[in-house]
Design an enzyme around this catalytic site. Structure first.
Site, PDB file in Angstrom:
ATOM      1  N   GLY A 198     -11.407   3.343  12.147  1.00 14.43           N
ATOM      2  CA  GLY A 198     -10.922   3.425  12.882  1.00 14.43           C
ATOM      3  C   GLY A 198      -9.511   5.019  13.414  1.00 14.43           C
ATOM      4  O   GLY A 198     -10.556   5.129  11.920  1.00 14.43           O
ATOM      5  N   GLU A 247     -19.096   6.075  10.536  1.00 16.24           N
ATOM      6  CA  GLU A 247     -18.800   4.711   9.732  1.00 16.24           C
ATOM      7  C   GLU A 247     -20.231   4.820   9.726  1.00 16.24           C
ATOM      8  O   GLU A 247     -20.969   4.250   8.670  1.00 16.24           O
ATOM      9  CB  GLU A 247     -18.222   3.492  10.434  1.00 16.24           C
ATOM     10  CG  GLU A 247     -16.942   3.634   9.909  1.00 16.24           C
ATOM     11  CD  GLU A 247     -16.098   4.190   8.830  1.00 16.24           C
ATOM     12  OE1 GLU A 247     -16.745   3.901   7.724  1.00 16.24           O
ATOM     13  OE2 GLU A 247     -15.110   4.522   8.799  1.00 16.24           O
ATOM     14  N   ASP A 266       6.250  -3.074  15.951  1.00 16.05           N
ATOM     15  CA  ASP A 266       6.159  -3.229  14.196  1.00 16.05           C
ATOM     16  C   ASP A 266       4.938  -2.842  13.946  1.00 16.05           C
ATOM     17  O   ASP A 266       4.147  -3.175  12.329  1.00 16.05           O
ATOM     18  CB  ASP A 266       7.908  -3.238  13.571  1.00 16.05           C
ATOM     19  CG  ASP A 266       6.939  -4.747  14.283  1.00 16.05           C
ATOM     20  OD1 ASP A 266       6.221  -4.980  14.758  1.00 16.05           O
ATOM     21  OD2 ASP A 266       7.803  -5.397  13.381  1.00 16.05           O
ATOM     22  N   GLU A 277     -15.538   3.845   0.703  1.00 18.73           N
ATOM     23  CA  GLU A 277     -14.545   2.702   0.349  1.00 18.73           C
ATOM     24  C   GLU A 277     -15.112   1.644   1.746  1.00 18.73           C
ATOM     25  O   GLU A 277     -13.882   1.129   2.150  1.00 18.73           O
ATOM     26  CB  GLU A 277     -12.630   3.834   1.057  1.00 18.73           C
ATOM     27  CG  GLU A 277     -12.699   4.450   0.707  1.00 18.73           C
ATOM     28  CD  GLU A 277     -12.979   6.020   0.891  1.00 18.73           C
ATOM     29  OE1 GLU A 277     -13.316   6.332   1.921  1.00 18.73           O
ATOM     30  OE2 GLU A 277     -13.033   6.970   0.011  1.00 18.73           O
TER      31      GLU A 277
END
Lengths: 268, 268
Positions: free
Chosen positions: A64, A84, A102, A130
């Site tokens: 993202g 990506e 949250d 990653e």
DNA sequence: CTAATAGTGTCTATTAGACAGTATGTT
DNA sequence: AACATACTGTCTAATAGACACTATTAG
């Protein structure tokens, strides 16, 4: 009379928020063939990225990025997708916008999730360090959903409870019961995407975005089966897709059985 | 290797944006009966609000508001919904998030649109001064969509071109061809909602959110017809909804014809 | 030969579309 | 009686599910 004020009260100062986009990049992975006669198993798979920073350092999350001020949401999603995969013109659709208070422990971040489908064989470049593809296996019983994600080094297990939000439509939300390795609310986003694609597989041609240009009907059927999570009967399957594909001259010999014809997607 | 950087680059300062929610509040209006024997015409209708300030002063827009920092998106939508209708526990669903760069001429505003369906008979309070129900009539031919909105004082006409964005799924975007009285990109949002509800009517029980507790099958059929934009055959319609409704003892005499039984929605 | 997949034929059950008909009220 | 809607019966067409069968290759 309930309220005479203007609907948007523009007099107060307006709160501003960080906006991001997260991508469910789905594809299909070919597993090992049991023996030389069998077709390889197929897995529905998703690209996840290992977090290198706190919060959730070491855990996996969706690729993202934050939306830039000269970008639409679609453009931001495309940027992340290209970063990506190094691919362009990929099928994607907006999935849902998640705005819980949250969902990011640092500061309030609202994210618009997108779902993209790629043919993994088109990938020419290596993934970033990653990033990793995880095979998805999913089963549901009595509104308890179990998702296993496997990248052959790590196994992630997520359990979610499907909660019916509305009886008239099939509107659900998910409550995470167990999740030790997926960051933020991304398990929730993933499940939203899995439900979306399952529905679209039934009544659109969305699967063809996962397929290479030429494919056999057996392979195609495997993809349907792996997404829908059930076996389909050959004749019924072939009837349904008959007018979505074109038979080509090509054939392929994949093992100790009759060679199969290769088909192409018939665009409308 | 394409990019080794972390997916979310958290080192730069993050842009922040104003976030709003806009609501498509749909309902059904009863028109005039032609004579005492006929059923009243039904219209699918939407609640619009007249803008009292620039930009777009005097034009109509969707009720909406900015998201507050202690609210989720759902909560913001509920707040707007309650403010406009004074109703609680209304069916709503998130529709889509619109993030084009110049959708608000003042500053960049990203809006998450919601769609809500109400039974207008539940409305007890008067509308706010600027709000008004518009009957929707819609027709489409060769990907040119014409929408007429009518609140019996004003007529708004919108023309949109349906542009196919993807061939595998039914993914569209809309290009506004003509629109003289709907503010911002709200014509676009409206059309997105109209397509959504049309699809949901087919394969969910969403229409029952528009119905009062007791209704006749004739009325119910009218709602289906007005949303789908076509006549349905009685026996086929009754077969399809047979297991979605419960017949009650109540009957109603609406005019010069056989009285009809009243039904209730059968929840699952 | 066997194993494995490719591919077809056909029966049946279910569902959707169409149309004709009956029922029952008001004017 | 005429009209308007309520409601049902039934024929047909289209579709979905199930199963049996043939085809073709490698080993």
């Amino acid at each position: 009379m309930i309220n005479r004020k203007s609907t948007k009260d523009e007099s107060k100062t307006i709160e501003k928020y960080a906006l991001s986009t997260d991508l469910l990049i789905f594809s299909v992975s070919r597993g090992e063939a049991k023996d030389c006669r069998s077709l390889s198993d197929k897995f529905f798979s998703i690209l996840l990225v290992k977090r290198t920073k706190e919060p959730f350092k070491g855990m996996w999350c969706l690729p993202g990025g934050f939306v830039k001020n000269d970008e639409t949401l679609d453009m931001a999603a495309d940027r992340v997708l290209t970063k990506e995969t190094n691919l362009h013109d990929i099928y994607k659709e907006q999935l849902y916008t998640f705005g819980d208070l949250d969902r990011d422990p640092r500061t309030r971040v609202i994210t618009t999730a997108y779902m993209a489908l790629i043919d993994k064989e088109k990938l020419t470049d290596e993934l970033s360090l990653e990033a990793s593809w995880f095979n998805i296996s999913l089963n549901e019983k009595d509104n308890l959903i179990n998702i296993n994600l496997d990248n052959s080094e790590e196994q992630i297990h997520i359990s979610l409870k499907r909660i019916i939000e509305d009886e008239t439509t099939n509107k659900y939300k998910y409550e995470v019961v167990q999740n030790n390795n997926v960051a933020f609310d991304h398990a929730n986003i993933l499940m939203t995407g899995l439900d979306r694609i399952k529905n679209k597989v039934r009544d659109t041609d969305i699967v063809f975005n996962l397929m290479p240009e030429y494919f056999t009907l057996g392979e195609l059927q495997q993809i349907y089966e792996v997404i829908l999570g059930k076996k389909l009967l050959d004749p019924a399957f072939r009837r349904i897709i008959a007018d979505k594909v074109i038979k080509t001259d090509k054939t392929i010999k994949t093992g100790g059985h009759r060679p199969s014809a290769m088909f192409k997607y018939k665009r409308k």
